[in-house]
Design a protein around this motif. Structure first.
Motif, PDB file in Angstrom:
ATOM      1  N   ARG A   1       0.823  -1.210   0.000  1.00  0.00           N
ATOM      2  CA  ARG A   1       0.000   0.000   0.000  1.00  0.00           C
ATOM      3  C   ARG A   1       0.856   1.259   0.000  1.00  0.00           C
ATOM      4  O   ARG A   1       2.045   1.221   0.322  1.00  0.00           O
ATOM      5  CB  ARG A   1      -0.924   0.029   1.217  1.00  0.00           C
ATOM      6  CG  ARG A   1      -0.158   0.245   2.515  1.00  0.00           C
ATOM      7  CD  ARG A   1      -1.051   0.365   3.707  1.00  0.00           C
ATOM      8  NE  ARG A   1      -0.262   0.724   4.887  1.00  0.00           N
ATOM      9  CZ  ARG A   1      -0.721   0.726   6.109  1.00  0.00           C
ATOM     10  NH1 ARG A   1      -1.969   0.374   6.345  1.00  0.00           N
ATOM     11  NH2 ARG A   1       0.054   1.080   7.121  1.00  0.00           N
TER      12      ARG A   1
ATOM     13  N   ALA B   1       2.276   4.678   1.428  1.00  0.00           N
ATOM     14  CA  ALA B   1       2.649   5.184   2.742  1.00  0.00           C
ATOM     15  C   ALA B   1       2.982   6.664   2.585  1.00  0.00           C
ATOM     16  O   ALA B   1       3.122   7.162   1.467  1.00  0.00           O
ATOM     17  CB  ALA B   1       3.852   4.401   3.278  1.00  0.00           C
TER      18      ALA B   1
ATOM     19  N   LYS C   1       6.239   6.657  -0.175  1.00  0.00           N
ATOM     20  CA  LYS C   1       6.811   5.341   0.098  1.00  0.00           C
ATOM     21  C   LYS C   1       5.755   4.256  -0.115  1.00  0.00           C
ATOM     22  O   LYS C   1       4.574   4.529  -0.246  1.00  0.00           O
ATOM     23  CB  LYS C   1       7.302   5.258   1.546  1.00  0.00           C
ATOM     24  CG  LYS C   1       8.527   6.066   1.848  1.00  0.00           C
ATOM     25  CD  LYS C   1       8.903   5.821   3.296  1.00  0.00           C
ATOM     26  CE  LYS C   1      10.244   6.357   3.665  1.00  0.00           C
ATOM     27  NZ  LYS C   1      10.558   6.034   5.064  1.00  0.00           N
TER      28      LYS C   1
ATOM     29  N   ASP D   1       4.420   0.624   1.686  1.00  0.00           N
ATOM     30  CA  ASP D   1       4.435  -0.269   2.846  1.00  0.00           C
ATOM     31  C   ASP D   1       4.095  -1.680   2.389  1.00  0.00           C
ATOM     32  O   ASP D   1       3.289  -1.872   1.468  1.00  0.00           O
ATOM     33  CB  ASP D   1       3.368   0.133   3.869  1.00  0.00           C
ATOM     34  CG  ASP D   1       3.775   1.282   4.762  1.00  0.00           C
ATOM     35  OD1 ASP D   1       4.981   1.600   4.839  1.00  0.00           O
ATOM     36  OD2 ASP D   1       2.870   1.873   5.399  1.00  0.00           O
TER      37      ASP D   1
ATOM     38  N   LEU E   1       2.684  -5.223   4.199  1.00  0.00           N
ATOM     39  CA  LEU E   1       2.092  -5.757   5.418  1.00  0.00           C
ATOM     40  C   LEU E   1       1.631  -7.190   5.198  1.00  0.00           C
ATOM     41  O   LEU E   1       1.301  -7.581   4.082  1.00  0.00           O
ATOM     42  CB  LEU E   1       0.868  -4.931   5.846  1.00  0.00           C
ATOM     43  CG  LEU E   1       1.086  -3.450   6.102  1.00  0.00           C
ATOM     44  CD1 LEU E   1       0.713  -2.649   4.878  1.00  0.00           C
ATOM     45  CD2 LEU E   1       0.265  -3.001   7.278  1.00  0.00           C
TER      46      LEU E   1
ATOM     47  N   LEU F   1       2.970  -4.791  10.048  1.00  0.00           N
ATOM     48  CA  LEU F   1       3.715  -3.849   9.218  1.00  0.00           C
ATOM     49  C   LEU F   1       5.186  -4.260   9.188  1.00  0.00           C
ATOM     50  O   LEU F   1       5.846  -4.304  10.220  1.00  0.00           O
ATOM     51  CB  LEU F   1       3.571  -2.428   9.773  1.00  0.00           C
ATOM     52  CG  LEU F   1       4.336  -1.332   9.046  1.00  0.00           C
ATOM     53  CD1 LEU F   1       3.856  -1.204   7.593  1.00  0.00           C
ATOM     54  CD2 LEU F   1       4.164  -0.010   9.789  1.00  0.00           C
TER      55      LEU F   1
ATOM     56  N   ASP G   1      10.702  -0.888   6.468  1.00  0.00           N
ATOM     57  CA  ASP G   1      10.851  -0.228   5.167  1.00  0.00           C
ATOM     58  C   ASP G   1      11.711  -1.017   4.182  1.00  0.00           C
ATOM     59  O   ASP G   1      11.458  -0.991   2.983  1.00  0.00           O
ATOM     60  CB  ASP G   1      11.439   1.175   5.333  1.00  0.00           C
ATOM     61  CG  ASP G   1      10.450   2.150   5.947  1.00  0.00           C
ATOM     62  OD1 ASP G   1       9.237   1.845   5.972  1.00  0.00           O
ATOM     63  OD2 ASP G   1      10.889   3.221   6.402  1.00  0.00           O
TER      64      ASP G   1
ATOM     65  N   SER H   1      10.152  -3.153   1.399  1.00  0.00           N
ATOM     66  CA  SER H   1       9.644  -2.521   0.179  1.00  0.00           C
ATOM     67  C   SER H   1      10.609  -2.694  -0.986  1.00  0.00           C
ATOM     68  O   SER H   1      10.193  -2.806  -2.139  1.00  0.00           O
ATOM     69  CB  SER H   1       9.383  -1.035   0.417  1.00  0.00           C
ATOM     70  OG  SER H   1       8.369  -0.888   1.373  1.00  0.00           O
TER      71      SER H   1
END
Length: 120
Positions: free
Chosen positions: A19, A21, A25, A27, A29, A68, A71, A74
Motif C-alpha cells: 500500500r 505510505a 513510500k 508499505d 504488510l 507492518l 521499510d 519494500s
C-alpha cells in the motif's frame, strides 16, 4: 493485496498487502484474520520460491490484524519479488505462529501502478 493460497496457509493467514505510505513510500504488510496485541512486535520470516529467506522484526498496524514490515521489505517488493512466483510467510509472536503462502503473479504491474499513484 495478494490473498493467501488457502491450500498452503493457516486459516488465520489472509495474505500480503502492498500500500501507499506517507512521502511516496510503499508499505508491505502481512494481513491476518486473528489479530495480535496492538503493541506486539512479531518476527516475520519470508522465504521466496527459488531461494532466499529473510527474518524481520515487525510492528502491528490496523488494530493488530496487519503486521507492518520494516521499510527495507519494500525494496524486495520493488525488485526480487516481482520475478518470484510465490512467498512463504511465518509470523511468530510469543507462543503463537501463523504460516501462509502467497502467489505473486501480477505484482510487477500492481507495484508500478501503486508507485505512480502514491507520489501524487
Amino acid at each position: 493485496m495478494k490473498t493467501a493460497d488457502t491450500s498452503q496457509s493457516d486459516p488465520d493467514f489472509a495474505g500480503l498487502i502492498v500500500r501507499c505510505a506517507p512521502k511516496g513510500k510503499i508499505d508491505v504488510l502481512v494481513a491476518l484474520i486473528r489479530p495480535f496485541p496492538p503493541r506486539s512486535h512479531p518476527k516475520v520470516t519470508i522465504a521466496a520460491a527459488g531461494g532466499g529467506t529473510l527474518t524481520f522484526d515487525a510492528s502491528m498496524a490496523a488494530a493488530g490484524a496487519a503486521v507492518l514490515l520494516p521499510d527495507e521489505v519494500s525494496a524486495f517488493a520493488a525488485g526480487n519479488w516481482q520475478t518470484t512466483p510465490s512467498l512463504s510467510v511465518v509470523v511468530k509472536e510469543g507462543d503463537s505462529e501463523i504460516k501462509g503462502a502467497v502467489a505473486l503473479n501480477g505484482l510487477r504491474e500492481a507495484y508500478h501502478s501503486l508507485l505512480a499513484n502514491c507520489s501524487q
